[in-house]
Scaffold this active site. Sequence first.
Site, mmCIF file in Angstrom:
data_model
loop_
_atom_site.group_PDB
_atom_site.id
_atom_site.type_symbol
_atom_site.label_atom_id
_atom_site.label_comp_id
_atom_site.label_asym_id
_atom_site.label_seq_id
_atom_site.Cartn_x
_atom_site.Cartn_y
_atom_site.Cartn_z
ATOM 1 N N ASP A 62 -14.058 -23.088 -43.459
ATOM 2 C CA ASP A 62 -13.055 -23.802 -44.252
ATOM 3 C C ASP A 62 -11.764 -24.033 -43.458
ATOM 4 O O ASP A 62 -11.629 -23.559 -42.326
ATOM 5 C CB ASP A 62 -12.799 -22.998 -45.549
ATOM 6 C CG ASP A 62 -12.435 -23.882 -46.733
ATOM 7 O OD1 ASP A 62 -12.099 -25.072 -46.527
ATOM 8 O OD2 ASP A 62 -12.470 -23.376 -47.864
ATOM 9 N N GLU A 66 -9.535 -35.033 -40.449
ATOM 10 C CA GLU A 66 -9.483 -35.549 -39.070
ATOM 11 C C GLU A 66 -10.798 -36.207 -38.661
ATOM 12 O O GLU A 66 -11.153 -36.231 -37.489
ATOM 13 C CB GLU A 66 -9.057 -34.424 -38.102
ATOM 14 C CG GLU A 66 -7.611 -33.989 -38.364
ATOM 15 C CD GLU A 66 -7.174 -32.777 -37.532
ATOM 16 O OE1 GLU A 66 -7.303 -32.816 -36.300
ATOM 17 O OE2 GLU A 66 -6.712 -31.788 -38.133
ATOM 18 N N ASP A 108 -12.593 -31.391 -52.711
ATOM 19 C CA ASP A 108 -13.612 -30.678 -53.489
ATOM 20 C C ASP A 108 -14.143 -31.486 -54.681
ATOM 21 O O ASP A 108 -13.405 -32.217 -55.343
ATOM 22 C CB ASP A 108 -13.037 -29.368 -54.043
ATOM 23 C CG ASP A 108 -12.785 -28.352 -52.945
ATOM 24 O OD1 ASP A 108 -12.952 -28.689 -51.755
ATOM 25 O OD2 ASP A 108 -12.409 -27.218 -53.285
ATOM 26 N N GLU A 166 -13.690 -29.306 -43.576
ATOM 27 C CA GLU A 166 -12.337 -29.681 -43.158
ATOM 28 C C GLU A 166 -11.845 -30.832 -44.017
ATOM 29 O O GLU A 166 -10.779 -31.388 -43.771
ATOM 30 C CB GLU A 166 -12.414 -29.977 -41.648
ATOM 31 C CG GLU A 166 -11.250 -30.575 -40.977
ATOM 32 C CD GLU A 166 -11.285 -32.095 -41.000
ATOM 33 O OE1 GLU A 166 -10.325 -32.700 -40.514
ATOM 34 O OE2 GLU A 166 -12.284 -32.683 -41.502
ATOM 35 N N TRP A 167 -12.663 -31.175 -45.035
ATOM 36 C CA TRP A 167 -12.343 -32.166 -46.063
ATOM 37 C C TRP A 167 -12.180 -33.592 -45.518
ATOM 38 O O TRP A 167 -11.626 -34.460 -46.192
ATOM 39 C CB TRP A 167 -11.075 -31.755 -46.837
ATOM 40 C CG TRP A 167 -11.024 -30.280 -47.164
ATOM 41 C CD1 TRP A 167 -12.014 -29.555 -47.775
ATOM 42 C CD2 TRP A 167 -9.970 -29.350 -46.883
ATOM 43 N NE1 TRP A 167 -11.622 -28.241 -47.898
ATOM 44 C CE2 TRP A 167 -10.376 -28.084 -47.367
ATOM 45 C CE3 TRP A 167 -8.705 -29.479 -46.273
ATOM 46 C CZ2 TRP A 167 -9.575 -26.952 -47.255
ATOM 47 C CZ3 TRP A 167 -7.912 -28.343 -46.165
ATOM 48 C CH2 TRP A 167 -8.347 -27.101 -46.650
ATOM 49 N N GLY A 168 -12.624 -33.805 -44.275
ATOM 50 C CA GLY A 168 -12.559 -35.157 -43.711
ATOM 51 C C GLY A 168 -11.194 -35.563 -43.199
ATOM 52 O O GLY A 168 -11.000 -36.711 -42.795
HETATM 53 C C1 GLA Z 1 -11.985 -24.945 -50.386
HETATM 54 C C2 GLA Z 1 -13.362 -25.547 -50.127
HETATM 55 C C3 GLA Z 1 -14.261 -25.241 -51.295
HETATM 56 C C4 GLA Z 1 -14.369 -23.736 -51.511
HETATM 57 C C5 GLA Z 1 -12.977 -23.143 -51.701
HETATM 58 C C6 GLA Z 1 -13.001 -21.630 -51.705
HETATM 59 O O1 GLA Z 1 -11.351 -25.571 -51.443
HETATM 60 O O2 GLA Z 1 -13.258 -26.923 -49.909
HETATM 61 O O3 GLA Z 1 -15.547 -25.788 -51.099
HETATM 62 O O4 GLA Z 1 -14.995 -23.163 -50.401
HETATM 63 O O5 GLA Z 1 -12.097 -23.549 -50.649
HETATM 64 O O6 GLA Z 1 -11.731 -21.069 -51.804
#
Ligand code: GLA
Length: 385
Positions: free
Chosen positions: A151, A188, A208, A184-186
């Site tokens: 993460d 970069e 998320d 890394e949620w995209g």
């Molecule tokens: C981030 C991630 C999620 C999850 C939470 C846990 O938000 O993107 O998928 O792993 O952390 O805290």
Amino acid sequence: MAVAGLLASAVVVVGGPVAARSVSAGLAPTPPMGWNSWNRFGCDIGEQMVRETADAMVASGMRDAGYTYLNLDDCWMARGRDEQGRLVPDPVKFPNGLKPVVDYVHERGLKFGVYADAGSTTCAGYPGSLGHEQVDARSFAEWGVDYLKYDNCNNDGSPAAERYGKMGRALRESGRPVVFGICEWGHERPWEGWGRRVGGHLWRTTRDIADSWASWTALLDLQVGLEEHSGPNAWNDPDMLEVGNGGMAEHEDRAHFTMWALLNAPLIAGNDLRVMSRPTKDILLDRDVIAVNQDWGGQQGSRLRDDGEQEVWTKPMSDGSAAVVLLNRGLSDREIGITVEVIGLPSASKYRVFDLWTKQEEETADELHARVPAHSVVAYRVWLM
Ligand code: GLA
């Protein structure tokens, strides 16, 4: 014998870091499938529920349908590291440590995953792995971990490629084959190259998911244009499944699952597998839809037509057929139709059309159309005859 031995050591010596990298290189030829604790349980995890989940994966048929990984998300750790600087499993949630739990999972023919973070602390405030990559990768290897979700919370602002690169290297040096999931949620754009370079097998493309129609359809829109970056061992990940978590109606869960399958998304269930309803099982275990996701060619599906609330998506299958999904995002029933020509199949006088959910089969000369209920899909696989 002697020659083979010599050759083998020569490969290791000459290969050096390259040989080490190859330990994990081919681990995700098709999108990873499994289960993760986060969407349903958040921090409410522990040894007993992991054991029960492993049993449920076997008893429900999920393991045999391809759901291999049982992954813990955030909150499995204690608040502090030990005197040697190692991560410690939470002594209340995992009183016997992780090793016996991992063994239990392995004994059932499953693989085990954990979560860590490329920053000072995880999103929930547990110890982060930035600066501790080697010691943590060594612990994971000792415990028998097969998958790491890594993460991005509380990072120091240095480039993600550097931070994820350090963990990628540490995993390789640990010598254990580990699927490396970049979370890394995209931000970069890992799909543009660095995700692969650091040894990632999959990378989140978005923020998320939540358990609602609005959430997953918004994520769906963000996948458009990323298709060419996904393929075997390098998957775009629009986040884990919410099927069976109760926020959506059955037909909405079915639509979510179908679209994730078509996108070649990792199919990581996020519900309580111990108490699945029949409809939830039927969705998660549908072999025809899973087969679309797991096609060895690994080509991500794409949006072919967007008429506002009605959309048509297709995915070329490696046997020459095509998967076609008619998606109705609107609030009333709609007729959606398309010609077979448009989905890219060679012209033929007849096509065989198999409805992936009703299992009905028919023939058509050139058209596919159906009345699609609100917030639903009709999904086909189409072959030349
Ligand atoms: C981030 C991630 C999620 C999850 C939470 C846990 O938000 O993107 O998928 O792993 O952390 O805290």
